[in-house]
Design an enzyme around this catalytic site. Structure first.
Site, mmCIF file in Angstrom:
data_model
loop_
_atom_site.group_PDB
_atom_site.id
_atom_site.type_symbol
_atom_site.label_atom_id
_atom_site.label_comp_id
_atom_site.label_asym_id
_atom_site.label_seq_id
_atom_site.Cartn_x
_atom_site.Cartn_y
_atom_site.Cartn_z
ATOM 1 N N CYS A 171 107.177 17.473 42.821
ATOM 2 C CA CYS A 171 106.478 16.197 42.575
ATOM 3 C C CYS A 171 105.218 16.539 41.715
ATOM 4 O O CYS A 171 104.061 17.215 42.832
ATOM 5 C CB CYS A 171 105.629 15.759 44.055
ATOM 6 S SG CYS A 171 104.703 14.412 44.273
ATOM 7 N N CYS A 178 101.948 15.229 42.851
ATOM 8 C CA CYS A 178 101.542 15.921 44.037
ATOM 9 C C CYS A 178 100.795 16.883 43.274
ATOM 10 O O CYS A 178 99.676 17.135 44.538
ATOM 11 C CB CYS A 178 102.204 15.822 45.315
ATOM 12 S SG CYS A 178 102.870 14.816 45.695
ATOM 13 N N ASP A 179 101.329 17.749 42.707
ATOM 14 C CA ASP A 179 100.847 19.459 42.446
ATOM 15 C C ASP A 179 100.231 19.743 40.955
ATOM 16 O O ASP A 179 99.513 21.077 41.208
ATOM 17 C CB ASP A 179 102.114 19.952 43.416
ATOM 18 C CG ASP A 179 102.222 20.091 44.575
ATOM 19 O OD1 ASP A 179 100.905 19.703 45.935
ATOM 20 O OD2 ASP A 179 103.669 20.361 44.310
#
Length: 316
Positions: A136, A139-140
Site C-alpha cells: 500500500c 499507506c506507507d
C-alpha cells in the site's frame, strides 16, 4: 452439541469497517455480535506506522485496531474470536456456521471481510513485511522520503502506486515480467515521462534482500528470457499485483463485480439480498483506505438499523 446463538445483527469481519459497524449497531441498541475472522484487525495489523488516520499524527496500525476493538466492546458489541466457514443467505433468519461449531442466526448481516493484497509468496517477502515490504503506497509511501523504492506489477495499481511514490522517493523502479504494461495508456504515458521512474522489463523478483529489523536493502531479479540475475538496491519494496476480495462466503449468493467485489447500491451498503449489507474493502476496489472502510461500516450499521425498523413495522 452445536450451540445456536441468535442476534439481530451479525457482523462478519473485524477491520475498520467491522468495528465501526459494531460501534454504531451497538449504539442503536441492536446488541450486535461481531465474529473477528482469521485476521482480527484486518490489514492494518500488518501496517506499522499510520499517519493518515484523522486525529492521530502518528499511530501504529495494530494499536489503532486494538483501540477500535475496545471502542466496539465499550459500546456493547459482543466480539467473538472465531471465523465463519459458511453462510446461508437463502433462509430467514440467515445462518452462519463458525469453525468452533457454533451456529449463528441473524436477522441482518453486515459483511466486512475485507480484501487481501496479492503477494508473490516469497519467504523473504514475508520476512520483511512491515520492515520495507508493503502492498500500500498510500499507506506507507510517506516513510520513503529521499529514498529509493521498487514496485512490482504491470496493471493500473502498479503504475498508480509507482507514480504516487514519486512524491516521496528519489527514484522509483517498476519491475514487470513482460515488455508491455496492462495499465491504461494515459497512466503509462505519465509513468514513462516521469524523470524519477526507471523500468525493468522481463524481470521477476527472486528474493528481497536486507536484515531484520534494519529493513530492506535491495531485491534480486531474474531475467525471464535468459535466467541472468542482478540486484537492484532499494529501501522499500512495494507489491502491486492486485487485491483479492474475501468474498468466498457469498460468491454464489450475492451479486458480485467481475473481479469478485460485492456489489452494493449506489450511496448505500445494501447488497442484492435485503437484510445483507457490505462495507469496507470487500466492496471497494478504488480507495481501500482505513477511513473509507470505517465510513462504510457506519453506513452499514445505519442501513441495517433502518431495514430492521422497517421489518418490525411491517409486522405490527
Amino acid at each position: 452439541m452445536t450451540e445456536t446463538r441468535h442476534t439481530k445483527v451479525l457482523i462478519i469481519g473485524s477491520g475498520p469497517a467491522g468495528y465501526t459497524a459494531g460501534v454504531y449497531a451497538a449504539r442503536a441498541m441492536l446488541n450486535p455480535i461481531l465474529v473477528q475472522g482469521l485476521q482480527p484487525g484486518g490489514q492494518l495489523t500488518i501496517t506499522t506506522e499510520v499517519e493518515n488516520w484523522p486525529g492521530d499524527t502518528h499511530v501504529q496500525g495494530p494499536d489503532l485496531m486494538v483501540r477500535m476493538e475496545e471502542h466496539a466492546r465499550a459500546m456493547g458489541t459482543e466480539i467473538v474470536t472465531d471465523y465463519i466457514t459458511s453462510l446461508d443467505l437463502s433462509v430467514r433468519p440467515f445462518v452462519a456456521m463458525a469453525d468452533s461449531g457454533t451456529m449463528f442466526t441473524a436477522d441482518a448481516v453486515i459483511l466486512a471481510t475485507g480484501a487481501q493484497a496479492k503477494w508473490l509468496g516469497l519467504p523473504s517477502e514475508e520476512q520483511f513485511k512491515g520492515f520495507g515490504v508493503s502492498a500500500c503506497a498510500t499507506c506507507d509511501g510517506f516513510f520513503y522520503r529521499g529514498k529509493e523504492v521498487v514496485v512490482i506489477g504491470g496493471g493500473n495499481t502498479a503504475v498508480e502506486e509507482a507514480l504516487f511514490l514519486t512524491n516521496f522517493a528519489t527514484k522509483v523502479t517498476l519491475i514487470h515480467r513482460r515488455d508491455t504494461l496492462r495499465a491504461e495508456k494515459i497512466l503509462q504515458d505519465r509513468l514513462f515521462n516521469h524523470p524519477k521512474v526507471a523500468l525493468e522489463w522481463h524481470q521477476t523478483v527472486e528474493e528481497v534482500l536486507g536484515s531484520t529489523p534494519a529493513g530492506v536493502t535491495g531485491v534480486r531479479l531474474r531475467d525471464v528470457r535468459d535466467g541472468t540475475e542482478k540486484v537492484i538496491p532499494c529501501d522499500g519494496f512495494f507489491v502491486a499485483i492486485g487485491h483479492s476480495p474475501a468474498s468466498e462466503l457469498v460468491k454464489d449468493q450475492l451479486e458480485l463485480h467481475s473481479d469478485g467485489y460485492v456489489k452494493v447500491e449506489a450511496g448505500s451498503t445494501r447488497t442484492s439480498i435485503p437484510g445483507v449489507f457490505a462495507a469496507g474493502d470487500l466492496t471497494d476496489h478504488i480507495y481501500r483506505q482505513a477511513i473509507t472502510s470505517a465510513g462504510m461500516g457506519c453506513m452499514a450499521a445505519l442501513d441495517a438499523e433502518r431495514w430492521l425498523a422497517g421489518i418490525e413495522e411491517a409486522f405490527q
